[in-house]
Design a protein around this motif. Sequence first.
Motif, short mmCIF file in Angstrom:
data_model
loop_
_atom_site.label_atom_id
_atom_site.label_comp_id
_atom_site.label_asym_id
_atom_site.label_seq_id
_atom_site.Cartn_x
_atom_site.Cartn_y
_atom_site.Cartn_z
N UNK A 63 -10.67 6.86 -4.19
CA UNK A 63 -12.01 7.28 -4.39
C UNK A 63 -12.70 7.50 -2.97
N UNK A 64 -11.93 6.92 -1.85
CA UNK A 64 -12.72 7.22 -0.29
C UNK A 64 -13.46 5.72 -0.22
N UNK A 65 -13.25 4.76 -1.14
CA UNK A 65 -13.82 3.73 -0.96
C UNK A 65 -13.22 2.83 0.18
N UNK A 66 -13.85 2.40 1.37
CA UNK A 66 -13.19 1.41 2.35
C UNK A 66 -12.78 0.29 1.75
N UNK A 67 -11.72 -0.35 2.51
CA UNK A 67 -11.34 -1.73 1.93
C UNK A 67 -10.85 -2.25 3.38
N UNK A 68 -10.88 -3.71 3.59
CA UNK A 68 -10.38 -4.37 4.77
C UNK A 68 -9.54 -5.32 4.28
N UNK A 69 -8.25 -5.31 4.91
CA UNK A 69 -7.27 -6.27 4.15
C UNK A 69 -6.54 -6.90 5.34
N UNK A 70 -6.07 -8.19 5.10
CA UNK A 70 -4.97 -8.73 5.93
C UNK A 70 -3.91 -7.80 6.20
N UNK A 71 -3.32 -7.84 7.41
CA UNK A 71 -2.60 -6.92 7.80
C UNK A 71 -0.96 -7.19 7.60
N UNK A 72 -0.35 -8.33 7.19
CA UNK A 72 1.03 -8.66 7.42
C UNK A 72 1.56 -8.69 6.03
N UNK A 73 2.61 -8.03 5.84
CA UNK A 73 3.52 -7.86 4.56
C UNK A 73 3.70 -9.35 4.33
N UNK A 74 3.66 -9.40 2.81
CA UNK A 74 3.91 -11.03 2.36
C UNK A 74 5.50 -11.17 2.15
N UNK A 75 6.46 -10.38 2.50
CA UNK A 75 7.61 -10.35 2.62
C UNK A 75 8.23 -11.07 3.88
N UNK A 76 8.10 -10.41 4.91
CA UNK A 76 8.56 -10.99 6.25
C UNK A 76 7.56 -10.71 7.54
N UNK A 77 6.46 -10.33 7.10
CA UNK A 77 5.33 -10.25 8.08
C UNK A 77 5.32 -9.22 9.00
N UNK A 78 5.93 -7.90 8.36
CA UNK A 78 5.74 -6.77 9.20
C UNK A 78 4.12 -6.18 9.16
#
Length: 335
Positions: A63-78
């Motif tokens: 819907x175009x709404x911005x979101x800020x998230x942690x950047x690292x994949x919870x698998x191996x941290x990519x």
Amino acid sequence: MNSISPTLTGGHLQRGTPIPPQSAANGYDQNWYPVCFSTDVQKDKILGSEFMNGRVIVIRGADGTAQVLSPYCRHLGADLSDGEIVNGAIRCPYHHWRYNDAGQCIATAVKDSPPADARLFRFPTRETLGFIWAFNGEEPLYDVPQFQLPEQDLIMRREFSVLTEKDHFVPYSNSSDIQHLMAVHHIDLDVNPEEVTISPHGMQYVQTMTIPGMGQLKQEVRVFGTNCLIFMSEFMGRPVYQMSAGKALPGNRTLSSLIVATPKSSGAPGEDEMIDIALTEGLKFGNRLFSEDTLIMKNLSFRQDMLTHSDRMLARFLGYVRDYPRTSIACDMIS
């Protein structure tokens, strides 16, 4: 006034008490931080950005709404900023795990069921005044900074380029530092420390400033958290709003925004020219203050040491900073 004198301990003189640095160990202030310009974040793209002790990603949902998230994949941290948006989901570049815009892992490439706890940290996020803001915490403690007039009624100019090599509260202490304003910026300031309203997450007061080349201005000042100041005054007969808000960066650095705003033109003769002058001078003034402090901030070893009578306002601000809530809830997720 919280005056702290050097003490003699074990035969050595000591300076005053430092304010603990912002860090994963000490926590970061629970502020709204400007992360990036709104225009930096395009639909179906992932933006990576430095923040606090590490990095975050910024996306736009369906819907175009911005979101800020942690950047690292919870698998191996990519780093997910190296990934893509695929069918509305964030796809990890390493093993193609996919996350929705709430940060929950919803699929793996090999059809394994995503672990229930495979989720990113989701910062409370707002978009206003041309910036995307993130709050450091699970729930905001106060509203995102705004001007007194609605955004749609204002014309604005904004910048996001002033880098200070100190924690954000240090450059923003300047508004309360009468000695500094007089000595370095040649500004006479009149404010009554006893008439300052202090809440758990903000301050509010009125001050009179006499500025070289601009004359005397009466300003309403609002402090949001420990990293944002708003000034409202009149210039050339019209309301002018100025805001500066700092983004915490790794290495105890601060990237500051500058916003100057005034009501939109009514179409009166000469009004557009007046608006241009007000906005130009406002940005010029803010940049001048930061520029005059560049070398000072670079080599400053800030401590609250021996204060004098003129520092009563500064003492109130520093007391507020010391009491301000911090959290490190997101720190391990973004580093």
